[in-house]
Every structure is written in C-alpha cells, then in structure tokens.
Design a protein around this motif. Structure first.
Motif, PDB file in Angstrom:
ATOM      1  N   SER B 125       0.814  -1.217   0.000  1.00  0.00           N
ATOM      2  CA  SER B 125       0.000   0.000   0.000  1.00  0.00           C
ATOM      3  C   SER B 125       0.853   1.275   0.000  1.00  0.00           C
ATOM      4  O   SER B 125       0.324   2.377  -0.061  1.00  0.00           O
ATOM      5  N   ILE B 126       2.172   1.118   0.100  1.00  0.00           N
ATOM      6  CA  ILE B 126       3.040   2.307   0.142  1.00  0.00           C
ATOM      7  C   ILE B 126       3.716   2.496  -1.209  1.00  0.00           C
ATOM      8  O   ILE B 126       4.359   1.578  -1.708  1.00  0.00           O
ATOM      9  N   LYS B 127       3.568   3.680  -1.786  1.00  0.00           N
ATOM     10  CA  LYS B 127       4.176   3.959  -3.092  1.00  0.00           C
ATOM     11  C   LYS B 127       5.695   3.901  -2.979  1.00  0.00           C
ATOM     12  O   LYS B 127       6.273   4.268  -1.953  1.00  0.00           O
ATOM     13  N   ALA B 128       6.327   3.463  -4.058  1.00  0.00           N
ATOM     14  CA  ALA B 128       7.783   3.263  -4.040  1.00  0.00           C
ATOM     15  C   ALA B 128       8.539   4.534  -3.681  1.00  0.00           C
ATOM     16  O   ALA B 128       9.604   4.481  -3.077  1.00  0.00           O
ATOM     17  N   ASP B 129       7.980   5.693  -4.043  1.00  0.00           N
ATOM     18  CA  ASP B 129       8.714   6.935  -3.783  1.00  0.00           C
ATOM     19  C   ASP B 129       8.245   7.630  -2.505  1.00  0.00           C
ATOM     20  O   ASP B 129       8.622   8.766  -2.240  1.00  0.00           O
ATOM     21  N   ALA B 130       7.432   6.938  -1.717  1.00  0.00           N
ATOM     22  CA  ALA B 130       6.936   7.550  -0.472  1.00  0.00           C
ATOM     23  C   ALA B 130       7.668   6.980   0.727  1.00  0.00           C
ATOM     24  O   ALA B 130       8.071   5.819   0.722  1.00  0.00           O
ATOM     25  N   THR B 131       7.859   7.830   1.737  1.00  0.00           N
ATOM     26  CA  THR B 131       8.492   7.377   2.982  1.00  0.00           C
ATOM     27  C   THR B 131       7.626   7.826   4.152  1.00  0.00           C
ATOM     28  O   THR B 131       7.918   8.819   4.810  1.00  0.00           O
ATOM     29  N   PRO B 132       6.524   7.098   4.393  1.00  0.00           N
ATOM     30  CA  PRO B 132       5.605   7.542   5.453  1.00  0.00           C
ATOM     31  C   PRO B 132       6.243   7.399   6.829  1.00  0.00           C
ATOM     32  O   PRO B 132       7.003   6.469   7.071  1.00  0.00           O
ATOM     33  N   LEU B 133       5.947   8.345   7.719  1.00  0.00           N
ATOM     34  CA  LEU B 133       6.430   8.242   9.093  1.00  0.00           C
ATOM     35  C   LEU B 133       5.340   7.712  10.008  1.00  0.00           C
ATOM     36  O   LEU B 133       5.588   7.384  11.151  1.00  0.00           O
ATOM     37  N   GLU B 137      -1.152   6.700   8.397  1.00  0.00           N
ATOM     38  CA  GLU B 137      -1.401   7.411   7.143  1.00  0.00           C
ATOM     39  C   GLU B 137      -1.257   6.510   5.926  1.00  0.00           C
ATOM     40  O   GLU B 137      -1.442   6.951   4.799  1.00  0.00           O
ATOM     41  N   SER B 138      -0.949   5.248   6.147  1.00  0.00           N
ATOM     42  CA  SER B 138      -0.766   4.333   5.016  1.00  0.00           C
ATOM     43  C   SER B 138      -2.112   3.926   4.430  1.00  0.00           C
ATOM     44  O   SER B 138      -3.146   3.966   5.104  1.00  0.00           O
ATOM     45  N   GLY B 139      -2.097   3.535   3.170  1.00  0.00           N
ATOM     46  CA  GLY B 139      -3.303   3.067   2.510  1.00  0.00           C
ATOM     47  C   GLY B 139      -3.873   1.850   3.210  1.00  0.00           C
ATOM     48  O   GLY B 139      -5.088   1.731   3.402  1.00  0.00           O
ATOM     49  N   ARG B 143      -7.575   1.706   4.811  1.00  0.00           N
ATOM     50  CA  ARG B 143      -8.553   0.751   4.303  1.00  0.00           C
ATOM     51  C   ARG B 143      -9.186  -0.017   5.458  1.00  0.00           C
ATOM     52  O   ARG B 143     -10.375  -0.256   5.481  1.00  0.00           O
ATOM     53  N   LYS B 144      -8.371  -0.403   6.425  1.00  0.00           N
ATOM     54  CA  LYS B 144      -8.879  -1.204   7.543  1.00  0.00           C
ATOM     55  C   LYS B 144      -9.740  -0.390   8.499  1.00  0.00           C
ATOM     56  O   LYS B 144     -10.481  -0.941   9.300  1.00  0.00           O
ATOM     57  N   HIS B 145      -9.589   0.929   8.477  1.00  0.00           N
ATOM     58  CA  HIS B 145     -10.295   1.754   9.454  1.00  0.00           C
ATOM     59  C   HIS B 145     -11.261   2.759   8.839  1.00  0.00           C
ATOM     60  O   HIS B 145     -11.817   3.584   9.554  1.00  0.00           O
TER      61      HIS B 145
END
Lengths: 135, 192
Positions: B125-133, B137-139, B143-145
């Motif tokens: 669910s995380i785009k290759a160029d994204a670095t979520p902290l 905030e992840s997809g 989706r689960k919530h």
C-alpha cells in the motif's frame, strides 16, 4: 559471567548499585549541578516549576509538567496525546524513580525543551529533584 | 504455511510478547530473569527475548505503545530515527549510540523482512517513492479503518488519536489486531 555482553552486565550493575544505595543517585546529580554553578536547592521553587505554566505553539495552548504527570506527582499521570499512563513521578510513591542518572537527564532534556521551550538550568533541575525527594 | 514461516512467526510472536513479559521480569528481578550465554533473557515462562527487544520496548514504549517494527519499511524507520529531536512535536532524543543500535534493530525487523501477511499488505500500500512516518497514514491502515466514524475516535475523549492502537485492540502488544477482538472505549465491541 564473562560470557555476558557488556551491556547486560552494565544494566545489572547499575541496577544493583541503585537498589543498594538508594538516594545517592540524586545526591550525585545534585553535586553535579552544584559543580555547574547552582546554589542551595529549594523545594518550593521546584514545586513552582512543576506547577508553572508556559506558552505552547498555539495561543490557546498552555504547557506544564502537569500536562503529562498530573497535578499530584504521587499519582499516575497520563500522556494527553498518546493516552499512555505514566507512573507517579515521586520516588516516595514509585521507588523505581530517579534511579538512573542518564534516564533523569534524558527526560529533563526532553521534557524541559517541550514544556519551557529551552533546557532546564542546573539550578532548576536541582530544585525540582529536591522537591520530588521531599514528597 | 511453510516451516520457516512458522518459525519466523513464532519468533515474532515471542518478541512481541516481550512487552508483557518485561513487566514480569521487572517485578521479579533477582529470581525471575536469567541471562543465557547468547545475551538473550529467559523469563520464568521460558520465553526468550533479546536485550535489543527490551531496549526498543523501553525507549520506544515510554510515551506510547511500542509499534511492531514490521508496520513500516526500512526507509521509514531510518527517516523517523534521524529526526527524533522533533518527533511528532515532541522530543524523543536518544544518545547517538542508542539511536544507532535501535535504527539497526528496526531496519532488521522492518516490513521487508517480515513474512507476516499484514506487513506484506502494508508494503503493497506504500508507493515506491513515499516514505511515510506514520502507520496511520498508510493506505493499508486507512482501508482497515475507513468505516470508523470520527465520533468514536477523534471526538471520543478516551481515544482521540488512531495512533493509539492499544486503546481499541486489547492484544495489540502481542501483535494481535484481529477485528473480532476490537473494543472501543466508551463504545464497546465493534463487530460488523
């Protein structure tokens, strides 16, 4: 014993030392603050710091030690953002407190910076520990 | 389930258990915990956790529930660990040595190295160029919530933030997030 990693041995030793000679951790910290220029410590000033109010990022926001530790240091506090319970800050109510100088300094650094917007001075730290010790 | 996956799953389960066990260990220090030659700690219940598991638990579990490292990819942990002075508006500063040690531990246990289904789902669910902290905030997390109305968390004084996994998932510390176990404070069981 020689097989133990240094870290584990270090932790054990620190723990043993701290339990055996209780208050001396605070004594040593206070001596350090005096060495850094602090004069006689005063629990009343320590209490004032604990209850003091400081401006936050937004005009409406007020920051205090009590924000997380609660009004009574003998009782558990609550981190308002994460909802985690924080065990009482006073060593009288919570013997695990103030047992490790590195932990004390780590939390002073973090919490003073957040609450006051600057590190606490050696005087403030000494006053604060004196206040906690006397509870 | 392959044998290796089973073993990894068990190991992970045990390391997640460390949270609960740590308390047991502290309460009984002196007779409850022993050291094994490998540097691992064996509790009375016979579960082995490493010194680093305990270090993570202590340093990253003091302000909030210690998130399992498989919730985020290596690059996220690296970025998060390099900005501890301003950690979501607070200071979670560590000594350089501890910071390095925990960064290594987090990277070694990150989503890429996990066989857990949820970690795979998270990665996808995380785009290759994204670095979520944030996990929240992840997809995958959204989706689960997404069915949760704001009233039951944001406007609920006993929750406020979705980052408080353990507020609603009673066995979050054990790495268990089963939807049938969910109980929202002040709201009750959540079964749909």
């Amino acid at each position: 014993m020689k097989q133990l990693p240094t870290l584990a041995a270090g932790v054990l030793l620190t723990f043993a030392a701290a339990t055996a000679i209780g208050g001396t951790v605070v004594e040593a910290l206070l001596a350090g603050y005096r060495g850094a220029g602090a004069s006689a410590f005063d629990a009343t000033r320590g209490k004032a710091l604990y209850n003091g109010t400081f401006p936050g990022e937004k005009p409406s926001e007020v920051r205090q030690c009590t924000t997380c530790h609660g009004v009574d240091p003998n009782k558990p506090g609550l981190h308002p953002r994460t909802g985690k319970t924080i065990a009482p800050l006073s060593p009288g109510a919570n013997p695990a407190r103030l047992q490790n100088p590195d932990e004390v300094e780590k939390w002073f650094q973090r919490n003073c910076t957040w609450t006051l917007g600057r590190p606490c001075t050696p005087q403030e730290k000494g006053d604060f520990l004196t206040y906690l010790q006397g509870l | 389930m392959s044998r290796i996956r089973k073993i990894l799953g068990t190991l992970l389960f045990f390391s997640c258990l460390s949270g609960t066990l740590l308390l047991g260990v502290q309460a009984t220090t002196g007779n409850g915990a022993e050291k094994s030659p490998a540097g691992a700690k064996t509790t009375l219940k016979g579960v082995i956790v490493t010194e680093e598991d305990l270090l993570y638990e202590k340093e990253c579990g003091s302000c909030h529930f210690p998130y399992q490292p498989w919730w985020l990819p290596e690059r996220s942990w690296e970025k998060l660990m390099s900005g501890l002075q301003n950690h979501f508006g607070e200071s979670a500063e560590l000594t350089p040595a501890t910071q390095q040690q925990l960064t290594g531990w987090l990277r070694n246990h990150a989503a890429e190295h996990s066989t857990i289904g949820r970690a795979r789902g998270m990665l996808r669910s995380i785009k290759a160029d994204a670095t979520p902290l944030r996990i929240t905030e992840s997809g995958y997390f959204r989706r689960k919530h997404h069915e949760l109305p704001r009233q039951v968390w944001q406007e609920n004084p006993a929750v406020r933030s979705l980052a408080r996994c353990d507020a609603c998932h009673p066995r979050a510390e054990l790495g268990s997030f089963n939807e049938h176990e969910v109980k929202i404070p002040g709201v009750g069981r959540w079964d749909d």
